[in-house]
Design a protein around this motif. Structure first.
Motif, PDB file in Angstrom:
ATOM      1  N   MET A   1       0.826  -1.186   0.000  1.00 29.14           N
ATOM      2  CA  MET A   1       0.000   0.000   0.000  1.00 29.14           C
ATOM      3  C   MET A   1       0.873   1.253   0.000  1.00 29.14           C
ATOM      4  N   LYS A   2       1.831   1.302   0.913  1.00 31.21           N
ATOM      5  CA  LYS A   2       2.707   2.468   1.035  1.00 31.21           C
ATOM      6  C   LYS A   2       3.547   2.666  -0.230  1.00 31.21           C
ATOM      7  N   LEU A   5       1.436   4.270  -2.934  1.00 31.15           N
ATOM      8  CA  LEU A   5       1.168   5.675  -2.618  1.00 31.15           C
ATOM      9  C   LEU A   5       2.388   6.536  -2.931  1.00 31.15           C
ATOM     10  N   ILE A  53      -2.182   5.618  -6.924  1.00 28.52           N
ATOM     11  CA  ILE A  53      -2.719   6.113  -5.656  1.00 28.52           C
ATOM     12  C   ILE A  53      -4.065   5.453  -5.355  1.00 28.52           C
ATOM     13  N   ALA A  54      -4.905   5.304  -6.367  1.00 28.57           N
ATOM     14  CA  ALA A  54      -6.199   4.641  -6.182  1.00 28.57           C
ATOM     15  C   ALA A  54      -6.006   3.183  -5.754  1.00 28.57           C
ATOM     16  N   ILE A  57      -5.019   3.078  -2.117  1.00 32.25           N
ATOM     17  CA  ILE A  57      -6.178   3.341  -1.262  1.00 32.25           C
ATOM     18  C   ILE A  57      -7.070   2.107  -1.189  1.00 32.25           C
ATOM     19  N   LEU A  58      -7.292   1.470  -2.331  1.00 30.69           N
ATOM     20  CA  LEU A  58      -8.131   0.262  -2.351  1.00 30.69           C
ATOM     21  C   LEU A  58      -7.532  -0.875  -1.524  1.00 30.69           C
ATOM     22  N   HIS A  60      -6.413  -0.647   1.374  1.00 28.04           N
ATOM     23  CA  HIS A  60      -6.716  -0.463   2.797  1.00 28.04           C
ATOM     24  C   HIS A  60      -7.664  -1.575   3.246  1.00 28.04           C
ATOM     25  N   LEU A  63     -11.385  -1.319   2.686  1.00 27.01           N
ATOM     26  CA  LEU A  63     -11.886  -1.308   1.301  1.00 27.01           C
ATOM     27  C   LEU A  63     -11.712  -2.712   0.732  1.00 27.01           C
TER      28      LEU A  63
END
Length: 126
Positions: A1-2, A5, A53-54, A57-58, A60, A63
């Motif tokens: 995830m990081k 991002l 980025i999307a 976020i997904l 997470h 989500l």
């Protein structure tokens, strides 16, 4: 995830910086043809920076959560940015036409990334 991002933010930054560089520093140095190629590279880089980025976020847990399909989507899009936009930047600066033959490989990586995003969403409990 990081990772996605950070990669998305870096590519967003680079897209803005390279777009400004093309508009100001290269405007008088490149032909219209090569300036248009530069602009295409910048545009696709930004689109896919947002996609990274999307994806992050997904990932997470509230989500879709981390999954192999989302990771594959992120890596494919990152590879696509490097190959697609990178080859177009190199082509615009060098004029070496063979570099255009590499660009579709990046395009295929983008397509794989988008398909894997579809797969991740389809497999989710949403």
């Amino acid at each position: 995830m990081k990772l996605f991002l950070i990669a998305g933010a870096i590519n967003g930054f680079l897209s803005v910086a390279l777009g400004a560089f093309g508009a100001h520093a290269l405007k008088e140095r490149l032909s219209e043809k090569y300036l248009a190629i530069w602009e295409t590279a910048v545009q696709y880089q930004m689109f896919h920076a947002v996609a990274l980025i999307a994806i992050a976020i997904l990932m997470h847990p509230n989500l879709l959560g981390a999954s192999g399909a989302l990771s594959t989507a992120g890596y494919a899009i990152l590879i696509g940015i490097i190959i697609f936009s990178g080859s177009l930047f190199a082509l615009a600066l060098s004029g070496v036409g063979i570099l255009g033959a590499i660009t579709p490989i990046g395009g295929v990586a983008f397509l794989v990334g988008w398909v894997m995003l579809i797969v991740a969403v389809a497999k989710s409990a949403l």
